[in-house]
Design an enzyme around this catalytic site. Structure first.
Site, PDB file in Angstrom:
ATOM      1  CB  ALA A  63      -0.887  -0.022   1.235  1.00 47.47           C
ATOM      2  N   GLY A 108       0.730  -4.975   0.994  1.00 51.69           N
ATOM      3  CA  GLY A 108      -0.446  -5.111   0.133  1.00 51.69           C
ATOM      4  C   GLY A 108      -0.169  -5.904  -1.135  1.00 51.69           C
ATOM      5  CD  GLU A 111      -1.959  -7.268   3.263  1.00 52.97           C
ATOM      6  OE1 GLU A 111      -1.771  -6.164   2.701  1.00 52.97           O
ATOM      7  OE2 GLU A 111      -2.276  -7.364   4.458  1.00 52.97           O
ATOM      8  CD  GLU A 131       1.993  -5.100   6.001  1.00 54.11           C
ATOM      9  OE1 GLU A 131       2.774  -6.004   6.357  1.00 54.11           O
ATOM     10  OE2 GLU A 131       1.253  -5.209   5.011  1.00 54.11           O
TER      11      GLU A 131
HETATM   12  N1  CAA Z   1       4.518   3.157  -1.056  1.00 51.21           N
HETATM   13  C1  CAA Z   1       4.849   4.280  -1.716  1.00 51.21           C
HETATM   14  N2  CAA Z   1       5.921   4.381  -2.507  1.00 51.21           N
HETATM   15  C2  CAA Z   1       6.691   3.283  -2.631  1.00 51.21           C
HETATM   16  C3  CAA Z   1       6.418   2.076  -1.986  1.00 51.21           C
HETATM   17  C4  CAA Z   1       5.246   2.038  -1.154  1.00 51.21           C
HETATM   18  N3  CAA Z   1       4.858   0.922  -0.537  1.00 51.21           N
HETATM   19  N4  CAA Z   1       7.371   1.188  -2.280  1.00 51.21           N
HETATM   20  C5  CAA Z   1       8.227   1.799  -3.115  1.00 51.21           C
HETATM   21  N5  CAA Z   1       7.821   3.061  -3.331  1.00 51.21           N
HETATM   22  C6  CAA Z   1       8.470   4.095  -4.159  1.00 51.21           C
HETATM   23  C7  CAA Z   1       9.675   4.715  -3.442  1.00 51.21           C
HETATM   24  O1  CAA Z   1       9.262   5.729  -2.548  1.00 51.21           O
HETATM   25  C8  CAA Z   1      10.462   5.233  -4.617  1.00 51.21           C
HETATM   26  O2  CAA Z   1       9.890   6.437  -5.052  1.00 51.21           O
HETATM   27  P1  CAA Z   1      10.834   7.689  -5.478  1.00 51.21           P
HETATM   28  O3  CAA Z   1      11.626   7.184  -6.660  1.00 51.21           O
HETATM   29  O4  CAA Z   1       9.863   8.767  -5.819  1.00 51.21           O
HETATM   30  O5  CAA Z   1      11.697   7.975  -4.311  1.00 51.21           O
HETATM   31  C9  CAA Z   1      10.203   4.209  -5.706  1.00 51.21           C
HETATM   32  O6  CAA Z   1       9.016   3.505  -5.308  1.00 51.21           O
HETATM   33  C10 CAA Z   1      11.324   3.189  -5.817  1.00 51.21           C
HETATM   34  O7  CAA Z   1      11.533   2.632  -4.530  1.00 51.21           O
HETATM   35  P2  CAA Z   1      12.990   2.519  -3.865  1.00 51.21           P
HETATM   36  O8  CAA Z   1      13.860   3.644  -4.317  1.00 51.21           O
HETATM   37  O9  CAA Z   1      12.789   2.368  -2.384  1.00 51.21           O
HETATM   38  O10 CAA Z   1      13.492   1.162  -4.516  1.00 51.21           O
HETATM   39  P3  CAA Z   1      14.507   0.118  -3.898  1.00 51.21           P
HETATM   40  O11 CAA Z   1      14.822  -0.858  -4.974  1.00 51.21           O
HETATM   41  O12 CAA Z   1      15.653   0.788  -3.231  1.00 51.21           O
HETATM   42  O13 CAA Z   1      13.689  -0.639  -2.745  1.00 51.21           O
HETATM   43  C11 CAA Z   1      11.770  -1.768  -1.802  1.00 51.21           C
HETATM   44  C12 CAA Z   1      12.582  -1.405  -3.086  1.00 51.21           C
HETATM   45  C13 CAA Z   1      12.602  -2.691  -0.917  1.00 51.21           C
HETATM   46  C14 CAA Z   1      10.499  -2.471  -2.255  1.00 51.21           C
HETATM   47  C15 CAA Z   1      11.436  -0.470  -1.041  1.00 51.21           C
HETATM   48  O14 CAA Z   1      10.875   0.472  -1.957  1.00 51.21           O
HETATM   49  C16 CAA Z   1      10.472  -0.665   0.075  1.00 51.21           C
HETATM   50  O15 CAA Z   1      10.844  -1.131   1.133  1.00 51.21           O
HETATM   51  N6  CAA Z   1       9.187  -0.298  -0.145  1.00 51.21           N
HETATM   52  C17 CAA Z   1       8.175  -0.385   0.863  1.00 51.21           C
HETATM   53  C18 CAA Z   1       7.725  -1.813   1.062  1.00 51.21           C
HETATM   54  C19 CAA Z   1       6.705  -1.889   2.186  1.00 51.21           C
HETATM   55  O16 CAA Z   1       6.985  -1.582   3.323  1.00 51.21           O
HETATM   56  N7  CAA Z   1       5.476  -2.324   1.863  1.00 51.21           N
HETATM   57  C20 CAA Z   1       4.396  -2.429   2.786  1.00 51.21           C
HETATM   58  C21 CAA Z   1       3.570  -1.174   2.777  1.00 51.21           C
HETATM   59  S1  CAA Z   1       2.385  -1.130   4.071  1.00 51.21           S
HETATM   60  C22 CAA Z   1       1.058  -2.040   3.501  1.00 51.21           C
HETATM   61  O17 CAA Z   1       1.091  -2.590   2.439  1.00 51.21           O
HETATM   62  C23 CAA Z   1      -0.102  -2.081   4.444  1.00 51.21           C
HETATM   63  C24 CAA Z   1      -1.166  -3.043   4.084  1.00 51.21           C
HETATM   64  O18 CAA Z   1      -1.105  -4.188   4.410  1.00 51.21           O
HETATM   65  C25 CAA Z   1      -2.346  -2.588   3.389  1.00 51.21           C
END
Ligand code: CAA
Length: 264
Positions: A63, A108, A111, A131
């Site tokens: 998400a 998500g 999920e 999360e």
């Molecule tokens: N939300 C918003 N933006 C996201 C995102 C997310 N979940 N995951 C990645 N992005 C965006 C980053 O902010 C980045 O944007 P910018 O280029 O504008 O800075 C772009 O995607 C590329 O991401 P990274 O530069 O971080 O890429 P990376 O290769 O270094 O890392 C990753 C990849 C490990 C997936 C890392 O992006 C990450 O950890 N993302 C978050 C993963 C996460 O925590 N997901 C769970 C979300 S909470 C949820 O989902 C709740 C639920 O159950 C409903």
């Protein structure tokens, strides 16, 4: 649809989450497009759906964290319900849905994959419910479906520890059915599997999905009644007559030629 691409090839539909700049993260717009896409699928013409992510890095990275960062308790709960309702729609979609996981399937994203019937992935895939590291629980079904798929102990380890796992481990614990070296091989395999499902009698496949999904939510006495009703429902259909007739006539060529849904 803005954030979701849709194409149909034969009886197989492909739904692609298309927000690669944010690794296909799910904000309200993406979720709405996904929901509208499923609502628009002609289930008389489509017998299997593949869900995947655009690009070669991510299925769905979760998400949208930016969008969630300022939410109140009420907004958080509402967002959870919004996502849950859409994923439940996918889980109970009348025809089978295959997740082709082509990279990150986090939060998500995992999920979404778990709301599909079958998960296949490429070797670069990574799965997890991270999360707790963000100060929240999984909110689109992760606390519920993961345990049902891989077992309670492993699911609790993944959810409490927020540890992401690679494709090989996901395969070992039964989160995915198969791992393919490249994304091209993954998509080819997903399309082949979908075409194989689509070549079977469609009423029977739909009833199998419903029987397995509904039966797993109730005790065995109630579950076998669900099966009996859906088994009985297949009889007198053109598919059943054609399928069994072809077998009895020993006509291997015609064996799987069932009547198109629209002509019943
Ligand atoms: N939300 C918003 N933006 C996201 C995102 C997310 N979940 N995951 C990645 N992005 C965006 C980053 O902010 C980045 O944007 P910018 O280029 O504008 O800075 C772009 O995607 C590329 O991401 P990274 O530069 O971080 O890429 P990376 O290769 O270094 O890392 C990753 C990849 C490990 C997936 C890392 O992006 C990450 O950890 N993302 C978050 C993963 C996460 O925590 N997901 C769970 C979300 S909470 C949820 O989902 C709740 C639920 O159950 C409903």
């Amino acid at each position: 649809m803005g954030y979701v691409d849709y194409e149909v090839n034969g009886y197989v539909a492909k739904v692609t989450i298309n927000r690669p700049k944010a690794l296909n993260a799910l904000n309200e717009e993406v979720l709405k497009d996904l929901s509208d896409t499923f609502d628009a699928i002609d289930i008389d013409a489509v017998r299997c759906v593949i869900v995947t992510g655009a690009g070669d890095k991510s299925f769905v990275a979760g998400a949208d964290i930016g969008a969630m960062s300022t939410m109140t308790k009420e907004e958080g709960e509402k967002f959870g319900k919004f996502g849950n309702d859409i994923f439940r729609k996918i889980e109970t979609f009348p025809v089978p849905v295959i997740a082709a996981v082509n990279g990150f399937a986090l939060g998500g994203g995992n999920e979404l994959a778990m709301s599909c019937d079958i998960r296949l992935c490429s070797a670069n895939a990574m799965f997890g419910q991270p999360e707790v590291g963000l100060g929240i629980t999984p909110g689109f079904g992760g606390t519920q479906r993961l345990a049902r798929i891989i077992g309670v102990g492993k699911a609790k380890e993944m959810v409490y520890g927020g540890r992401n796992i690679k494709a090989a481990e996901a395969y070992r614990i039964g989160l995915v059915n198969a791992v393919y070296e490249t994304i091209e091989e993954l998509m080819e395999a997903a399309e082949k599997m979908a075409a194989g499902i689509a070549s079977q009698a469609p009423i029977a496949v739909r009833n199998c999905k419903k029987a397995m999904n509904d039966g797993l939510q109730v005790d065995m006495d109630a579950a076998i009644v669900i099966e009996e009703k859906l088994f009985g429902d297949c009889f007198e259909t053109e598919d059943q007559k054609a399928g069994m007739g072809n077998f009895l006539e020993k006509d291997k060529e015609k064996k799987l030629k069932v009547v198109p849904f629209k002509n019943r």
